[in-house]
Design a protein around this motif. Sequence first.
Motif, PDB file in Angstrom:
ATOM      1  N   ASP A 332       0.832  -1.211   0.000  1.00  0.00           N
ATOM      2  CA  ASP A 332       0.000   0.000   0.000  1.00  0.00           C
ATOM      3  C   ASP A 332       0.867   1.263   0.000  1.00  0.00           C
ATOM      4  OD1 ASP A 332      -2.298  -1.426  -0.042  1.00  0.00           O
ATOM      5  OD2 ASP A 332      -2.768  -1.226   2.086  1.00  0.00           O
ATOM      6  N   LEU A 333       1.913   1.258   0.826  1.00  0.00           N
ATOM      7  CA  LEU A 333       2.765   2.445   0.936  1.00  0.00           C
ATOM      8  C   LEU A 333       3.446   2.762  -0.390  1.00  0.00           C
ATOM      9  CD1 LEU A 333       4.012   4.626   2.748  1.00  0.00           C
ATOM     10  CD2 LEU A 333       5.860   3.026   3.270  1.00  0.00           C
ATOM     11  N   LYS A 334       3.944   1.734  -1.068  1.00  0.00           N
ATOM     12  CA  LYS A 334       4.638   1.953  -2.334  1.00  0.00           C
ATOM     13  C   LYS A 334       3.690   2.497  -3.394  1.00  0.00           C
ATOM     14  CE  LYS A 334       7.746  -0.347  -5.590  1.00  0.00           C
ATOM     15  NZ  LYS A 334       8.723   0.739  -5.473  1.00  0.00           N
ATOM     16  N   VAL A 335       2.456   1.970  -3.438  1.00  0.00           N
ATOM     17  CA  VAL A 335       1.472   2.464  -4.403  1.00  0.00           C
ATOM     18  C   VAL A 335       1.189   3.943  -4.157  1.00  0.00           C
ATOM     19  CG1 VAL A 335      -0.927   2.281  -5.158  1.00  0.00           C
ATOM     20  CG2 VAL A 335       0.418   0.215  -4.776  1.00  0.00           C
ATOM     21  N   LEU A 336       0.973   4.314  -2.903  1.00  0.00           N
ATOM     22  CA  LEU A 336       0.641   5.700  -2.566  1.00  0.00           C
ATOM     23  C   LEU A 336       1.801   6.652  -2.856  1.00  0.00           C
ATOM     24  CD1 LEU A 336      -1.242   5.012   0.789  1.00  0.00           C
ATOM     25  CD2 LEU A 336      -2.254   6.033  -1.255  1.00  0.00           C
ATOM     26  N   ILE A 337       3.013   6.291  -2.419  1.00  0.00           N
ATOM     27  CA  ILE A 337       4.161   7.191  -2.589  1.00  0.00           C
ATOM     28  C   ILE A 337       4.536   7.324  -4.055  1.00  0.00           C
ATOM     29  CG2 ILE A 337       6.633   7.438  -2.136  1.00  0.00           C
ATOM     30  CD1 ILE A 337       6.191   6.476   0.660  1.00  0.00           C
ATOM     31  N   ASP A 338       4.601   6.203  -4.786  1.00  0.00           N
ATOM     32  CA  ASP A 338       4.984   6.271  -6.203  1.00  0.00           C
ATOM     33  C   ASP A 338       4.000   7.117  -6.999  1.00  0.00           C
ATOM     34  OD1 ASP A 338       7.116   4.709  -5.635  1.00  0.00           O
ATOM     35  OD2 ASP A 338       6.327   2.861  -6.510  1.00  0.00           O
ATOM     36  N   ALA A 340       1.966   9.512  -5.810  1.00  0.00           N
ATOM     37  CA  ALA A 340       2.048  10.915  -5.381  1.00  0.00           C
ATOM     38  C   ALA A 340       3.279  11.602  -5.960  1.00  0.00           C
ATOM     39  CB  ALA A 340       2.066  10.992  -3.858  1.00  0.00           C
ATOM     40  N   LEU A 341       4.421  10.923  -5.954  1.00  0.00           N
ATOM     41  CA  LEU A 341       5.641  11.528  -6.487  1.00  0.00           C
ATOM     42  C   LEU A 341       5.565  11.703  -7.996  1.00  0.00           C
ATOM     43  CD1 LEU A 341       8.409   9.681  -4.412  1.00  0.00           C
ATOM     44  CD2 LEU A 341       7.490  11.974  -4.056  1.00  0.00           C
ATOM     45  N   ALA A 342       4.854  10.789  -8.670  1.00  0.00           N
ATOM     46  CA  ALA A 342       4.759  10.871 -10.130  1.00  0.00           C
ATOM     47  C   ALA A 342       3.721  11.893 -10.579  1.00  0.00           C
ATOM     48  CB  ALA A 342       4.433   9.494 -10.705  1.00  0.00           C
ATOM     49  N   ASN A 343       2.554  11.937  -9.897  1.00  0.00           N
ATOM     50  CA  ASN A 343       1.443  12.779 -10.349  1.00  0.00           C
ATOM     51  C   ASN A 343       1.175  13.980  -9.452  1.00  0.00           C
ATOM     52  OD1 ASN A 343       1.005  10.847 -12.396  1.00  0.00           O
ATOM     53  ND2 ASN A 343      -0.258   9.612 -11.014  1.00  0.00           N
ATOM     54  N   GLY A 344       1.830  14.065  -8.313  1.00  0.00           N
ATOM     55  CA  GLY A 344       1.589  15.170  -7.391  1.00  0.00           C
ATOM     56  C   GLY A 344       0.560  14.846  -6.327  1.00  0.00           C
ATOM     57  N   THR A 366      -5.538   9.756   1.002  1.00  0.00           N
ATOM     58  CA  THR A 366      -5.109  10.593  -0.122  1.00  0.00           C
ATOM     59  C   THR A 366      -3.672  11.042   0.138  1.00  0.00           C
ATOM     60  OG1 THR A 366      -7.362  11.390  -0.455  1.00  0.00           O
ATOM     61  CG2 THR A 366      -5.597  12.647  -1.487  1.00  0.00           C
ATOM     62  N   ALA A 367      -2.804  10.824  -0.840  1.00  0.00           N
ATOM     63  CA  ALA A 367      -1.388  11.202  -0.704  1.00  0.00           C
ATOM     64  C   ALA A 367      -1.090  12.389  -1.613  1.00  0.00           C
ATOM     65  CB  ALA A 367      -0.480  10.029  -1.059  1.00  0.00           C
ATOM     66  N   THR A 368      -0.323  13.349  -1.094  1.00  0.00           N
ATOM     67  CA  THR A 368       0.026  14.557  -1.847  1.00  0.00           C
ATOM     68  C   THR A 368       1.516  14.838  -1.688  1.00  0.00           C
ATOM     69  OG1 THR A 368      -2.171  15.475  -1.424  1.00  0.00           O
ATOM     70  CG2 THR A 368      -0.471  17.011  -2.195  1.00  0.00           C
ATOM     71  N   LYS A 369       2.166  15.162  -2.796  1.00  0.00           N
ATOM     72  CA  LYS A 369       3.592  15.503  -2.765  1.00  0.00           C
ATOM     73  C   LYS A 369       3.771  16.923  -2.242  1.00  0.00           C
ATOM     74  CE  LYS A 369       7.579  16.055  -5.868  1.00  0.00           C
ATOM     75  NZ  LYS A 369       8.018  15.987  -7.287  1.00  0.00           N
ATOM     76  N   ALA A 370       4.713  17.111  -1.321  1.00  0.00           N
ATOM     77  CA  ALA A 370       5.015  18.435  -0.770  1.00  0.00           C
ATOM     78  C   ALA A 370       6.525  18.572  -0.642  1.00  0.00           C
ATOM     79  CB  ALA A 370       4.349  18.611   0.593  1.00  0.00           C
ATOM     80  N   THR A 433      -9.097  -6.350 -10.491  1.00  0.00           N
ATOM     81  CA  THR A 433      -9.338  -5.597  -9.258  1.00  0.00           C
ATOM     82  C   THR A 433      -8.045  -4.971  -8.733  1.00  0.00           C
ATOM     83  OG1 THR A 433     -11.131  -7.127  -8.707  1.00  0.00           O
ATOM     84  CG2 THR A 433     -10.277  -5.741  -6.928  1.00  0.00           C
ATOM     85  N   ALA A 434      -6.956  -5.733  -8.767  1.00  0.00           N
ATOM     86  CA  ALA A 434      -5.669  -5.205  -8.290  1.00  0.00           C
ATOM     87  C   ALA A 434      -5.184  -4.052  -9.160  1.00  0.00           C
ATOM     88  CB  ALA A 434      -4.628  -6.323  -8.265  1.00  0.00           C
ATOM     89  N   LEU A 435      -5.401  -4.153 -10.475  1.00  0.00           N
ATOM     90  CA  LEU A 435      -5.001  -3.060 -11.371  1.00  0.00           C
ATOM     91  C   LEU A 435      -5.788  -1.786 -11.074  1.00  0.00           C
ATOM     92  CD1 LEU A 435      -4.625  -4.970 -14.767  1.00  0.00           C
ATOM     93  CD2 LEU A 435      -2.799  -3.873 -13.466  1.00  0.00           C
ATOM     94  N   LYS A 436      -7.086  -1.931 -10.768  1.00  0.00           N
ATOM     95  CA  LYS A 436      -7.893  -0.758 -10.429  1.00  0.00           C
ATOM     96  C   LYS A 436      -7.427  -0.136  -9.120  1.00  0.00           C
ATOM     97  CE  LYS A 436     -12.106  -2.267 -12.833  1.00  0.00           C
ATOM     98  NZ  LYS A 436     -13.518  -2.685 -12.663  1.00  0.00           N
ATOM     99  N   MET A 437      -7.095  -0.976  -8.148  1.00  0.00           N
ATOM    100  CA  MET A 437      -6.671  -0.459  -6.844  1.00  0.00           C
ATOM    101  C   MET A 437      -5.337   0.277  -6.933  1.00  0.00           C
ATOM    102  SD  MET A 437      -7.691  -3.621  -4.324  1.00  0.00           S
ATOM    103  CE  MET A 437      -7.059  -2.760  -2.900  1.00  0.00           C
ATOM    104  N   THR A 438      -4.470  -0.181  -7.820  1.00  0.00           N
ATOM    105  CA  THR A 438      -3.136   0.436  -7.938  1.00  0.00           C
ATOM    106  C   THR A 438      -3.062   1.455  -9.059  1.00  0.00           C
ATOM    107  OG1 THR A 438      -2.379  -1.331  -9.409  1.00  0.00           O
ATOM    108  CG2 THR A 438      -2.031  -1.639  -7.039  1.00  0.00           C
ATOM    109  N   LYS A 439      -4.218   1.798  -9.654  1.00  0.00           N
ATOM    110  CA  LYS A 439      -4.246   2.770 -10.755  1.00  0.00           C
ATOM    111  C   LYS A 439      -3.346   2.321 -11.904  1.00  0.00           C
ATOM    112  CE  LYS A 439      -6.911   5.232  -8.195  1.00  0.00           C
ATOM    113  NZ  LYS A 439      -8.368   5.158  -8.423  1.00  0.00           N
TER     114      LYS A 439
END
Length: 466
Positions: A332-338, A340-344, A366-370, A433-439
């Motif tokens: 989960d953490l890798k999906v969120l961070i990658d 956020a860093l790629a798309n903001g 919701t993850a946001t790059k800062a 389902t996994a593809l949808k969850m990981t965008k």
Amino acid sequence: MKQVELKTPEASSKMMGEQEKFTELIQNLGDINIVIDSSGFILQINKAADSSLPNLNNWANKHINNFLTIESKEKFDAQLTSLSDISRIVTRSFELNHISNETGEFPVRYKGFKLNGTDNLLLVGNDLTPVAEIQKKFVNSQLALEREYTKYRSYETKYKVLVDFTTDPIILVDGFKGLIVDANPSGHQMFCLKKGKLIGQQLEKLVYWDRTDKILEVLKADALTNSTRVLPLKVNKNSVKVRIVPAVFRAENELCLMLKLTPIKESISPTGEFSELLKKYYENTRDSIVFTDKSGIIKYINNSFLALCNSGSDQLVLGRSFSDFLGRGIVDLKVLIDTALANGTTVPFTTQFVSTYDIKINVEITATKAFNEYGTFVCFQIRYGSSSRKQDANEIVVNEQATQKIMKLVGSAPLKELVADTNDIVEKICIETALKMTKNNRVATAEMLNLSRQSLYVKLRKYSLL
């Protein structure tokens, strides 16, 4: 009948006197004078009275090559060959290195002459030992200069590495003119300038200073009394308060002032009112807010997050990985961070939050790059997820869709083949389902399904999901 002229004693004495004068003249032509035959054997040798050369009487009746270095032997043979030409009676100047048991090697510059009526040669040489000594001193001076220059470059490199490695902003100021002569990368970042743009600027133009005495003299006085001073700097038309620690020193004839700048505030706020509003929202919102670095290590949290994870103190949470509180951990953490860093930013991501006491709660994150001058961070905003009723309804829809696909296969094949096809349908639904969850993040999908990336791509091709 031919008349024979008899020499008188007076004539013989006169001839002997002229021969002695000639011999004396030859002896004083050079520092060393050698008469050799056509094969190179020394017939006669003498040196000038004021010459510093060692005793050379033992050279007589020996071949001159016995007293030459290897490279000089070849050079001498070439000169001897040139004098064998009948038309030549004198050689060009040439240098030979002699070997002596007393003084070692010593250089001599020679000029060769043919003696009339014989095949003998006269070598008139000048001692080059004084010149060689001067050359040796010059070479040693050059080597010493090179060593000093290398040492200087070594000190300069160490100074540059030390200053650049220091994270504190440091600037070096000319103690007489007030010009900035050097600054480390942190010093340039403090003034929001590119590397090198700070050099040559006046210190007084970078500081808000309304007193009559000069800022340079005040800082030098502070350095002598080991005092510090808080001053506002001019940064992009804003005021940034810093604590200045000065140090004054002399380098040769230069007076230098080194300033260490420590920001009083961590960041520059455009307006204090808006900053205060953000602070109030961060402290009082019911949403849990977490700031991590790019690797997921927790740096800042609000009180709502402490309540969500059932922790009594922020010291028990800060420094831990945010994956410790996520249902699927590092996936989960890798999906969120990658993302956020790629798309903001990311869309709300549904997962489970695991508290300190292993209580699992459905949440949306919701993850946001800062980022600021201190680095790049990821801000996670956590809200309670959808109700279990809505989640159950979604699961029912998915189950009904899978059931409809399976029911259509009944009667079209034996039961054994139907079971195999059913496995394919379930596997395809899981991958979708996994593809949808990981965008559509293939790496995160493979980790979520515990598959290698190669196996995932094989299955994507199999089910035409590429």
